[in-house]
Design a protein around this motif. Structure first.
Motif, short mmCIF file in Angstrom:
data_model
loop_
_atom_site.label_atom_id
_atom_site.label_comp_id
_atom_site.label_asym_id
_atom_site.label_seq_id
_atom_site.Cartn_x
_atom_site.Cartn_y
_atom_site.Cartn_z
N ILE A 125 0.85 -1.20 0.00
CA ILE A 125 0.00 0.00 0.00
C ILE A 125 0.89 1.25 0.00
N PRO A 126 0.64 2.21 -0.92
CA PRO A 126 1.49 3.40 -0.97
C PRO A 126 1.66 4.06 0.40
N VAL A 127 2.87 4.53 0.69
CA VAL A 127 3.17 5.02 2.05
C VAL A 127 2.34 6.24 2.46
N ASP A 128 1.85 7.00 1.48
CA ASP A 128 1.06 8.18 1.84
C ASP A 128 -0.43 7.85 2.00
N GLN A 129 -0.78 6.58 1.88
CA GLN A 129 -2.19 6.17 2.02
C GLN A 129 -2.47 5.79 3.48
N PRO A 130 -3.27 6.59 4.21
CA PRO A 130 -3.57 6.20 5.60
C PRO A 130 -4.45 4.95 5.67
N ILE A 131 -4.25 4.19 6.75
CA ILE A 131 -4.91 2.87 6.87
C ILE A 131 -5.65 2.73 8.21
N ILE A 132 -6.83 2.13 8.14
CA ILE A 132 -7.52 1.65 9.35
C ILE A 132 -7.26 0.15 9.37
N PHE A 133 -6.90 -0.39 10.55
CA PHE A 133 -6.72 -1.84 10.68
C PHE A 133 -7.70 -2.35 11.74
N ALA A 134 -8.51 -3.35 11.35
CA ALA A 134 -9.51 -3.89 12.28
C ALA A 134 -9.58 -5.41 12.11
N PRO A 135 -10.16 -6.18 13.04
CA PRO A 135 -10.50 -5.73 14.38
C PRO A 135 -9.40 -6.02 15.41
N ASP A 136 -8.32 -6.73 15.05
CA ASP A 136 -7.37 -7.16 16.09
C ASP A 136 -6.27 -6.13 16.34
N LYS A 137 -6.32 -5.47 17.50
CA LYS A 137 -5.31 -4.46 17.82
C LYS A 137 -3.92 -5.09 18.00
N ASN A 138 -3.88 -6.37 18.45
CA ASN A 138 -2.57 -6.99 18.67
C ASN A 138 -1.86 -7.28 17.35
N LEU A 139 -2.59 -7.87 16.41
CA LEU A 139 -2.01 -8.10 15.08
C LEU A 139 -1.67 -6.75 14.43
N GLY A 140 -2.56 -5.77 14.61
CA GLY A 140 -2.32 -4.43 14.06
C GLY A 140 -1.03 -3.83 14.58
N LYS A 141 -0.83 -3.90 15.91
CA LYS A 141 0.39 -3.34 16.52
C LYS A 141 1.63 -4.07 16.00
N TYR A 142 1.50 -5.38 15.87
CA TYR A 142 2.63 -6.19 15.39
C TYR A 142 3.01 -5.79 13.96
N ILE A 143 2.00 -5.60 13.11
CA ILE A 143 2.27 -5.21 11.71
C ILE A 143 2.85 -3.80 11.66
N MET A 144 2.37 -2.92 12.53
CA MET A 144 2.91 -1.55 12.58
C MET A 144 4.40 -1.60 12.91
N LYS A 145 4.74 -2.43 13.86
CA LYS A 145 6.13 -2.57 14.29
C LYS A 145 7.00 -3.14 13.16
N LYS A 146 6.48 -4.16 12.48
CA LYS A 146 7.24 -4.81 11.41
C LYS A 146 7.45 -3.90 10.20
N THR A 147 6.41 -3.11 9.87
CA THR A 147 6.47 -2.33 8.63
C THR A 147 6.85 -0.87 8.87
#
Ligand code: 13P
Ligand code: SF4
Length: 317
Positions: A147-169
């Motif tokens: 996903i292009p870096v300037d494209q904001p993202i909503i991630f649902a519903p798992d906040k734990n997987l979301g946080k993990y992906i935020m950390k990785k990427t």
């Protein structure tokens, strides 16, 4: 037929009958790794959410019997509207999917009109219909990176997987506050004790676990990734921080290794078992084949909307 057999009190050989009925119905049995061993043994295919979605899409059978939870069977139906999709117990839901009801999620999404909505496959068809792309634990990182870096993202519903992906990427994402009761039950102190008592053991974890636990894990991945890891890694022991159903296949694949299920908060409960997955039993599997129910259904308008983000996922993964 079921009634007659019960009346005559003839014990049913479930395994034999299920194999016979499968042939008769031209059915395929898809099972998730969190199912009990007897169900896994009868399945035509066992996999993680992504692999099961793929198998459902490419299946030539007339009937798909999904031994897993509701959102998984629903995904199979979204991809195969013309097929009969059965779930042995319709109550087999998912705490993570339940943590994201459609109405508040729609309001939440409307607050971020320029955001792309990425939803973890562990959600209802209604949430899928409100999403742009579906992800699973095995392709979320890969999809976010496309996903292009300037494209904001909503991630649902798992906040734990979301946080993990935020950390990785390194990507910021707006997270929905949902989680899984099973993966949040693991007790960090007891796991530390186990690591101390079993110095050769490595902690391996599913990304639905909380971040403080993931920080201690040697390897993090989807159920399939965890299963592959224990077959290629050289350690003789593992502490497995996900639902212990996966250990059935791990022990089959590498019987010489030791697998310790990560303990939950309370020693007296088996709260690391998914109570929804474990609602399916061999008896219910047999009954659902005999009665051709309970069947997964949904309004066509929801199915069509939910199909788009699922197809996008299959394209991008
Ligand atoms: P996987 O896609 O990794 O199998 O995960 C599904 C799930 O429900 C985990 O709790
Ligand atoms: Fe849902 Fe958690 Fe069960 Fe997976 S383990 S199906 S996320 S409740």
């Amino acid at each position: 037929m079921l009634k007659n057999l019960l009346e005559k009190q003839i014990p049913i050989d479930y395994e034999k009958e299920i194999i016979r009925l499968k042939e008769e119905m031209n059915a395929v049995i898809l099972a998730h790794y969190y199912q009990t061993g007897d169900i896994q043994e009868l399945a035509d295919f066992i996999g993680d959410s992504l692999e099961l979605a793929r198998k459902a899409k490419e299946s030539m059978a007339d009937v798909i019997i999904f031994c897993g939870v509701h959102f998984m069977a629903e995904t199979a139906k979204i991809l195969n509207p013309e097929k009969l999709v059965l779930l042995p117990d319709l109550e087999a839901g998912c705490s993570l999917a339940d943590s994201c009801p459609a109405e508040p999620f729609s309001e939440f999404r409307n607050r971020y009109p320029d955001h792309l909505v990425l939803s973890y496959i562990n959600c209802s068809a209604e949430i899928k219909a409100l999403s742009d792309i579906i992800v699973t634990s095995s392709n979320a990182e890969k999809i976010v990176r496309q996903i292009p870096v300037d494209q904001p993202i909503i991630f649902a519903p798992d906040k734990n997987l979301g946080k993990y992906i935020m950390k990785k990427t390194g990507r910021e994402m707006v997270l929905w506050d949902g989680s899984c009761i099973v993966h949040e039950t693991f007790n960090e102190r007891k796991i530390e004790e186990l690591l101390y008592l079993n110095p050769k053991a490595k902690l391996i974890a599913h990304p639905e676990c909380e971040d403080h636990l993931l920080e201690k894990a040697y390897f993090i991945g989807s159920t399939s990734a965890l299963l592959k890891f224990v077959q290629t890694d050289d350690s003789p022991e593992y502490i497995v921080a996900t639902e212990p159903g996966i250990i059935y296949q791990m022990e089959k694949a590498v019987p010489e290794k030791k697998f310790i299920p990560a303990p939950g908060e309370d020693e007296s409960c088996s709260c690391n078992n998914c109570p929804y997955m474990k609602l399916n039993t061999i008896e219910k599997l047999y009954n659902c084949m005999v009665t051709r129910s309970p069947e997964i259904t949904m309004p066509e308008v929801i199915r069509v909307k939910a199909l788009r983000p699922l197809e996008k996922m299959l394209e991008m993964s």
